[in-house]
Design an enzyme around this catalytic site. Structure first.
Site, PDB file in Angstrom:
ATOM      1  N   HIS A  66       0.828  -1.209   0.000  1.00 38.89           N
ATOM      2  CA  HIS A  66       0.000   0.000   0.000  1.00 38.89           C
ATOM      3  C   HIS A  66       0.862   1.260   0.000  1.00 38.89           C
ATOM      4  O   HIS A  66       0.401   2.318  -0.387  1.00 38.89           O
ATOM      5  CB  HIS A  66      -0.966  -0.006   1.186  1.00 38.89           C
ATOM      6  CG  HIS A  66      -0.296  -0.197   2.511  1.00 38.89           C
ATOM      7  ND1 HIS A  66       0.030  -1.440   3.011  1.00 38.89           N
ATOM      8  CD2 HIS A  66       0.120   0.686   3.430  1.00 38.89           C
ATOM      9  CE1 HIS A  66       0.601  -1.295   4.183  1.00 38.89           C
ATOM     10  NE2 HIS A  66       0.686  -0.019   4.464  1.00 38.89           N
ATOM     11  N   LEU A 115      -0.744  -8.668   3.047  1.00 38.02           N
ATOM     12  CA  LEU A 115       0.442  -8.394   3.872  1.00 38.02           C
ATOM     13  C   LEU A 115       1.222  -9.655   4.248  1.00 38.02           C
ATOM     14  O   LEU A 115       0.668 -10.734   4.394  1.00 38.02           O
ATOM     15  CB  LEU A 115       0.039  -7.600   5.110  1.00 38.02           C
ATOM     16  CG  LEU A 115      -0.501  -6.205   4.784  1.00 38.02           C
ATOM     17  CD1 LEU A 115      -0.913  -5.452   6.053  1.00 38.02           C
ATOM     18  CD2 LEU A 115       0.502  -5.366   3.990  1.00 38.02           C
ATOM     19  N   GLU A 399       3.664 -24.285   5.365  1.00 36.22           N
ATOM     20  CA  GLU A 399       3.065 -24.378   4.030  1.00 36.22           C
ATOM     21  C   GLU A 399       2.942 -23.015   3.357  1.00 36.22           C
ATOM     22  O   GLU A 399       3.259 -22.862   2.169  1.00 36.22           O
ATOM     23  CB  GLU A 399       1.677 -25.034   4.107  1.00 36.22           C
ATOM     24  CG  GLU A 399       1.667 -26.471   4.593  1.00 36.22           C
ATOM     25  CD  GLU A 399       1.683 -26.585   6.110  1.00 36.22           C
ATOM     26  OE1 GLU A 399       1.592 -25.543   6.804  1.00 36.22           O
ATOM     27  OE2 GLU A 399       1.788 -27.719   6.610  1.00 36.22           O
ATOM     28  N   ARG A 508      -3.229 -41.161  -2.378  1.00 38.87           N
ATOM     29  CA  ARG A 508      -2.430 -41.943  -1.442  1.00 38.87           C
ATOM     30  C   ARG A 508      -2.703 -43.424  -1.642  1.00 38.87           C
ATOM     31  O   ARG A 508      -1.842 -44.266  -1.381  1.00 38.87           O
ATOM     32  CB  ARG A 508      -2.822 -41.544  -0.020  1.00 38.87           C
ATOM     33  CG  ARG A 508      -2.080 -42.315   1.036  1.00 38.87           C
ATOM     34  CD  ARG A 508      -2.954 -42.383   2.261  1.00 38.87           C
ATOM     35  NE  ARG A 508      -2.222 -42.589   3.477  1.00 38.87           N
ATOM     36  CZ  ARG A 508      -2.807 -42.862   4.625  1.00 38.87           C
ATOM     37  NH1 ARG A 508      -4.136 -42.876   4.686  1.00 38.87           N
ATOM     38  NH2 ARG A 508      -2.094 -43.088   5.693  1.00 38.87           N
TER      39      ARG A 508
END
Lengths: 652, 652
Positions: A66, A115, A399, A508
């Protein structure tokens, strides 16, 4: 400061005028951060106006996006942006959007806005720099600077990324903090009271605190450049300095009107009207930003030219990597000897092994501590670092950072990148995946453990709502292979994607037998696997559901009901074909059954191609139990689907 | 330790047998964490077997949910789980799922599995405790314990949550760390080398390091209980202790076979076959967990009975709050005097003001530093704390933590909770929203700034892929009001939701005029706003697109084309109606146009109710420019849609 004040004030004046003209903006940081960006761009950052994406430029990420005018203002005076570009701030087609946006040929190193993610991208850039500089020596040798606000450092992704940066010892990463004590709703200390010095020490960073003047900032950056660790420089600034709300959280998005302009003019004793500035201002920035950078670029070009003669092999490799000409893994991957009845994640392991054996080292891979399970690994025991043969990052259980860091690696250029975790945990990464897609990065992911069949680990680990989440993002394409051939196609796609985010979704559990898969078909996103002369119904499915389609077809064949089977490896790609191809692929006498163990309703777009239509999706949480049984109980079994076909499609 | 060893070894023995029987499991932590859960449950945690969701019980969150057997084993010996429950670990309908799952009447305080979120939920519980204990004095007076692994503390959400906990001074929050130096892919120190003591000091926590024996852990917890700050206790453990892979990352998910059982039996000199244990083991846990807790519960009940006589007003309020009978805001909210042509986020502000004036203090609201923009606020200047009239949390720029903490507040009980941010940033919160929905919590959110019309802030701030992401989650219902009446319905829904996650989606830009909205219609999720005798076409839309539908209808009326207008305030709710209602609502002569500025394809489910169908969605990133203009350019304008209607629906 006096020597620099007029230049900084010119930046501020330009900023406040641009914000007034745009009618809205983030005045607070545009005022507070100018001394920081001024110091960086006039004294440190090496960039080239003639080659804005020069691979060895210093990187600058405005994580607090910003505060864009604090970047655009030096870029204007240095000649990277025209005065019209500034006047068009936030207007259609402008080069000065509300938050900086990465383009292939502009000076912006990363799109920012949500952010914290700029920090992760900076860490990715510093990782890429470290790996490439090890390989190409002085051809790659630059700093990565990141400017953060208080918001960025409160976000978990910045913590995760900085923690990893400390672990990896990314000493050429320098984060500057526009520490202005204010956030939107309140003073910072009403929501955040960490001791930053301790925090950064705990993460193996160096920490420097300094005042908001050029000399202090300069000294701090010089010290940071010498550090053996990444450095965090807290610069104590005043938000909205020079406005009527200086030092107050209301200045964050302060509306600038004529009165505010007058206040500003009086405060700094500068003009802030008409976008007019002395030629001397331009000369100064031209000399200290543009020419200073250009000299560095020319020196580097000479070095490159010299290398082309002295070491053509390295030169050619460097040229290839930095122009995105990476090893073509389609020439490596072979499925012939691969057993087909495995979990599709096992194909990842098998193909990665083939790739490793061919010494492919132009790709940074990594996992959020699940490489052992996703099988996306060169060799899990080798960590990122100067000793590793192939660049593989142990991201830790981070992650979101992994995804943001991957964006940074790709933004840096010179490398590919693929990351992996369980499909369920793509939830943690959504915003970074979106940002990567927005920047049109060649981003790739391996997400395994793809539906109810995860079983015993329960509903938290059984994804079904992640596929629609990911498909809904512009520029993101999912590939859900149904066998070793489609898995090969997917792996190749992950290694070769261009301007699109490609995500491979793997199981899987072992898959059941399918026939008719082929690479040409995969290119269409969906194609016919089984075609009889008179197809009564069509079943289109993806991934592990294709095997189920065959089970159903084999059963119906006993009743002389002919089933056309279509594999939809990539639903979005398939729906981008022309109507005729889609229609021909799906057509049959009675209608269409589609099957996917996800809650994506994009399948319903196929309704118009069928007389009768039914979609078998997955809309509810599973439970901790045997995965195959759960899958069946959720309707994914041939008995249920045959009964649906008869009732809803054939309408017996 | 010797005195305790046999009980701890019984827990371990039970755990390893359960994992063997289940065929898979997380052996590593089940072995390493038993001394911690043993100490907690036999010496500290007060719970009641007769009233498992007793409001004043101590809370225990196993954030590292994969270590579920370290919780189930003391719970079995204490009589909360039968031996059959243990034998059914990970089996259909079991009370012992792979990761602990919260139920309305079990002993599990939070569902866990996705790492880090248990920390956030613990912080939420400690916040609820703090607020309720201020109001109800000694009726609420308990500790919140959380057990984390190395994974949890690497996750950004745990950092965000713990940072806020430090700021809020949540001294009754005690986090214990099963610090076993191993994670799945490697040793912890290959991915993480923070100095935890410094880290926790930097966040205003107390930090204690201790050995993995009962006396050390007990001492640490006793000290933690006296602290004025939240406390982090790092317990140095050995992963997979007693297995052949002890101290090694391979033990994390070690498959337990007969050989492994023998190794275990030799190592600890205990039996690990047949699920048989001495009666003395049961007696011990019964006395130290069950009877100890029950005494506390009975004493509390006596206190409550006394209060009912001495202070019926407070007693009644306590009873109401703790049985989810909160203030009915539908009796407060009035739309009559509200100007209709505002941004729908402004309605949030107006209605919140009506609620504030009525001294509603049974609801914790909060925002990730955007209350000034979302308008979900009692009074932004009042922070959470003992001085605030109404409980409003300044979460800081910590969206993910906000959502996880809200889950914790709701899990605690006795309070409602609503949180807010921009719709774009719901991306950061997806996994917590999913977890809240999975637990069937009465969770509510206000997400504003809902599409392209955000404009100047650019594509990072212009959501379109968030609506499909959220709708795809089981149990999550979105409400996208088109005017003040529907906004009132939505606010009421957010305050009254039961077992569903309710999300209100609001605009930043002023909406245009609509007619015919009503609360009864809203209950159906979708209903007719404008109905002519002969409807040529139907337009169904949500939120700000309803105004556009009226614009189109008014224009088509000039050509004598009759338009039925349907407001879809909640698409999922609407599609849950019976076929007849849906069909009647959508029916018209030529067909149906649906409009929503999102990439959700769930709308295509309506295709079957119309002769001709077209959906106008939003599938591509916007840009930084005037929001209204962008919206139009993306196809959301009457000229474009009238042309589509004529071509695709009326087929002139």
């Amino acid at each position: 400061m006096s020597k620099h004040l007029k230049y900084i004030n010119a930046m501020r004046s330009l900023s406040i005028q641009a914000i007034e003209k745009a009618g809205q903006g983030h005045t607070g940081m545009a005022m507070s951060a100018c001394p920081i960006t001024y110091t960086l761009f006039t004294k440190f950052i090496k960039i080239s106006k003639s080659s804005q994406k020069w691979i060895n430029r210093d990187r600058f990420v405005l994580s607090a996006g910003h505060g864009s005018m604090s970047l655009y203002s030096p870029m204007h005076f240095a000649g990277f942006l025209s005065i019209n570009d500034i006047k068009n701030h936030k207007k259609k087609g402008c080069k000065t959007p509300g938050h900086p946006e990465y383009e292939e040929n502009n000076f912006v190193d990363a799109s920012t806005g949500p952010l914290g993610q700029g920090v992760a991208m900076s860490v990715g850039m510093a990782i890429a720099e470290k790996y490439l500089s090890k390989k190409f020596k002085s051809l790659i040798n630059h700093y990565t600077y990141c400017l953060v606000g208080d918001g960025c450092i409160q976000e978990g992704i910045s913590y995760e990324s900085m923690s990893l940066a400390g672990k990896l010892g990314l000493n050429k990463l320098i984060v500057l903090h526009d520490s202005n004590d204010c956030q939107l709703d309140a003073k910072v200390n009403e929501a955040f009271n960490e001791n930053l010095e301790l925090r950064f020490k705990s993460m193996n960073w160096d920490y420097i605190k300094c005042l908001n003047d050029v000399e202090s900032i300069e000294l701090a950056i010089k010290q940071a450049q010498k550090n053996k660790k990444p450095t965090f420089i807290e610069v104590k600034t005043i938000i909205g300095e020079g406005t009527s709300c200086a030092g107050c959280n209301k200045s964050h998005g302060l509306k600038v009107d004529e009165k505010e302009i007058s206040f500003f003019e009086n405060y700094f004793s500068v003009k802030a009207k008409g976008f007019k500035f002395d030629k001397e201002i331009y000369n100064y920035f031209n000399k200290n930003v543009t020419q200073r950078g250009e000299k560095k670029y020319q020196a580097w070009k000479e070095k490159i030219d010299k290398l082309s003669k002295e070491n053509p092999r390295i030169y050619n490799e460097f040229k290839k990597w930095t122009s995105n000409k990476f090893v073509d893994v389609s020439k490596i991957l072979k499925s012939d000897d691969v057993n087909d009845l495995q979990a599709t994640r096992d194909f990842v392991g098998i193909y990665m092994n083939q790739i490793s054996k061919n010494r492919v080292n132009d790709t940074i891979i990594g996992s959020a501590d699940l490489a052992s399970a996703t099988k996306l690994s060169f060799d899990v025991k080798k960590n990122f670092g100067i000793d590793s043969k192939y660049p593989e990052i142990l991201y830790g259980i981070r992650e979101f950072a992994m995804s943001g860091i991957q964006n940074g690696i790709l933004l840096h250029g010179g490398l590919r990148s693929i990351s992996s975790t369980f499909l369920s945990f793509s939830d943690y990464m959504k915003s970074s995946i979106r940002l990567g897609a927005m920047m049109k990065l060649n981003s790739s992911y391996v997400f395994t453990h793809d539906s109810y069949q995860v079983g015993g680990d329960g509903p938290t680990h059984q994804p079904f709502d992640q596929i629609p989440m990911l498909r809904a993002i512009n520029g993101v394409y999912l590939y859900r292979p149904c066998d070793k051939v489609e898995a090969l196609y997917t792996l190749n796609k992950l290694f070769s994607t261009k301007k699109e985010t490609s995500i491979g979704i793997f199981t899987r559990q072992p898959i059941s037998n399918v026939k008719g898969t082929n690479l040409d078909g995969c290119k269409k996103g969906g194609y016919i696997l089984q075609n009889k002369s008179n197809n009564d119904i069509t079943i289109a499915a993806s991934g592990s559901e294709v095997g189920l389609a065959f089970e159903i077809a084999n059963e119906l064949a006993k009743e002389n009901i002919n089933v056309k089977i279509v594999s939809i490896i990539s639903l979005k790609k398939f729906l981008e074909n022309d109507e005729k191809y889609i229609s021909n692929t799906l057509s049959s006498k009675y209608g269409l059954l589609t099957i996917e163990a996800s809650s994506d309703n994009t399948w319903y777009k196929m309704q118009k191609y069928a007389n009768n239509y039914y979609h078998q999706g997955a809309y509810t949480f599973g439970e901790s139990m045997d995965g195959d049984q759960l899958y069946k109980e959720k309707g994914f079994n041939k008995e249920n689907l045959i009964s649906i076909i008869k009732k809803e499609i054939i309408k017996e």
